[in-house]
Design a protein around this motif. Structure first.
Motif, mmCIF file in Angstrom:
data_model
loop_
_atom_site.group_PDB
_atom_site.id
_atom_site.type_symbol
_atom_site.label_atom_id
_atom_site.label_comp_id
_atom_site.label_asym_id
_atom_site.label_seq_id
_atom_site.Cartn_x
_atom_site.Cartn_y
_atom_site.Cartn_z
ATOM 1 N N VAL A 135 1.539 -1.682 0.184
ATOM 2 C CA VAL A 135 0.002 0.024 0.118
ATOM 3 C C VAL A 135 0.679 1.171 0.293
ATOM 4 N N ARG A 136 0.590 2.386 -0.532
ATOM 5 C CA ARG A 136 0.951 3.208 -0.174
ATOM 6 C C ARG A 136 0.322 4.294 0.544
ATOM 7 N N ALA A 137 0.954 6.059 0.906
ATOM 8 C CA ALA A 137 0.950 7.110 1.514
ATOM 9 C C ALA A 137 0.505 8.567 1.188
ATOM 10 N N THR A 138 0.594 9.079 0.827
ATOM 11 C CA THR A 138 1.253 10.470 0.490
ATOM 12 C C THR A 138 0.855 11.602 1.912
ATOM 13 N N PHE A 139 2.220 12.083 2.640
ATOM 14 C CA PHE A 139 2.720 12.626 3.575
ATOM 15 C C PHE A 139 3.682 13.947 2.594
ATOM 16 N N SER A 140 3.346 15.366 3.673
ATOM 17 C CA SER A 140 3.599 16.400 3.230
ATOM 18 C C SER A 140 5.065 16.461 3.790
ATOM 19 N N LYS A 141 5.519 15.880 4.636
ATOM 20 C CA LYS A 141 6.995 15.709 5.241
ATOM 21 C C LYS A 141 6.909 14.292 6.305
ATOM 22 N N VAL A 142 8.029 13.809 6.076
ATOM 23 C CA VAL A 142 8.042 12.763 6.890
ATOM 24 C C VAL A 142 9.271 12.490 7.599
ATOM 25 N N GLY A 143 10.090 13.479 7.755
ATOM 26 C CA GLY A 143 10.658 13.965 8.875
ATOM 27 C C GLY A 143 12.113 12.745 9.123
ATOM 28 N N GLY A 144 12.517 11.920 8.435
ATOM 29 C CA GLY A 144 13.925 11.533 8.107
ATOM 30 C C GLY A 144 13.537 9.975 7.868
ATOM 31 N N ASP A 183 -10.911 3.565 5.822
ATOM 32 C CA ASP A 183 -11.155 5.285 5.849
ATOM 33 C C ASP A 183 -9.422 4.859 7.437
ATOM 34 N N THR A 184 -8.123 4.078 6.863
ATOM 35 C CA THR A 184 -7.637 3.783 8.029
ATOM 36 C C THR A 184 -6.776 5.755 7.534
ATOM 37 N N VAL A 185 -5.639 6.000 8.853
ATOM 38 C CA VAL A 185 -5.037 7.149 9.018
ATOM 39 C C VAL A 185 -3.548 6.483 9.364
ATOM 40 N N ALA A 186 -2.935 6.379 8.462
ATOM 41 C CA ALA A 186 -1.093 6.881 8.725
ATOM 42 C C ALA A 186 -0.659 8.161 8.842
ATOM 43 N N SER A 187 0.094 7.225 10.043
ATOM 44 C CA SER A 187 0.765 8.828 10.676
ATOM 45 C C SER A 187 2.440 8.749 10.683
ATOM 46 N N ILE A 237 -3.851 4.645 1.041
ATOM 47 C CA ILE A 237 -4.282 4.982 2.570
ATOM 48 C C ILE A 237 -4.090 6.797 1.778
ATOM 49 N N THR A 238 -5.317 7.246 2.205
ATOM 50 C CA THR A 238 -6.017 8.850 1.323
ATOM 51 C C THR A 238 -5.560 9.518 2.692
ATOM 52 N N ARG A 239 -6.183 9.383 4.102
ATOM 53 C CA ARG A 239 -6.262 9.884 5.302
ATOM 54 C C ARG A 239 -4.449 9.643 6.016
ATOM 55 N N THR A 240 -3.957 11.004 5.768
ATOM 56 C CA THR A 240 -2.766 10.623 6.287
ATOM 57 C C THR A 240 -2.437 12.110 6.867
ATOM 58 N N ARG A 241 -1.607 12.249 7.906
ATOM 59 C CA ARG A 241 -0.731 13.120 9.296
ATOM 60 C C ARG A 241 0.276 13.537 9.284
ATOM 61 N N ASP A 242 0.907 14.752 8.604
ATOM 62 C CA ASP A 242 2.077 15.061 8.677
ATOM 63 C C ASP A 242 2.870 15.114 10.059
ATOM 64 N N TYR A 243 3.920 14.663 9.318
ATOM 65 C CA TYR A 243 4.748 14.966 10.337
ATOM 66 C C TYR A 243 5.411 15.584 11.789
#
Length: 164
Positions: free
Chosen positions: A39-48, A92-96, A125-131
């Motif tokens: 699966v994949r998820a998109t984030f604005s920043k992943v912090g290392g 509706d899983t949330v990834a952070s 995974i469409t619902r993400t929270r950035d680092y």
């Protein structure tokens, strides 16, 4: 000077015990790559975040980060994950991106939702929270502390003229 055979035997015993310890540590640390579906998820920043980092639900490892790439159109980080086949993530899983303490490594934290449909292999995974780094959090605290409390209060009502 001649070598003492006892020293040679003791050295060999120490090396065997060290090898057994390393094999035990590797097998119990669960460092191997997880096999399962992607699966994949998109984030604005992943912090290392590193490839091979854990993917966890409630602190339990359920996968690993398999790839990271930059989307050339949106300039966001696209993180690929491999999830155990026994774990079916709701849509509706949330990834952070989370951290193991101040000096710990980064990992992906999944919070499963309650949707009936599961994310298909190869899905997203469409619902993400950035680092949020420690620096970001400290900056927010400083901003809140230094903000003028008078600016938050509503203006007092205009005085009414006296009644005659």
């Amino acid at each position: 000077m001649g070598r003492n055979p006892i020293e040679t035997i003791m050295g060999a015993v120490v090396l065997v015990v060290a090898g057994l310890f390393l094999a035990f540590a590797y097998s119990t640390a669960n460092l191997g790559k997880v096999s399962g579906y992607d699966v994949r998820a998109t984030f604005s920043k992943v912090g290392g975040l590193d490839n091979g980092a854990d993917v966890r639900i409630s602190g339990i490892k359920v996968g690993s980060v398999s790839s990271q790439a930059l989307d050339p159109r949106t300039y966001q980080a696209v993180v690929g994950m491999t999830i155990l086949p026994s774990i079916q993530l709701p849509q509706d899983t949330v990834a952070s991106v989370a951290s193991d303490g101040l000096l710990g490594g980064k990992y992906i934290k999944l919070e499963p939702g309650r949707a009936e449909q599961a994310i298909a292999p190869g899905g997203a995974i469409t619902r993400t929270r950035d680092y949020q780094s420690v620096e970001d959090l400290v900056g927010e605290i400083i901003f809140l502390v230094t903000q003028d409390p008078a600016s938050d209060r509503p203006a007092p009502p205009a005085a009414l003229p006296p009644m005659e």
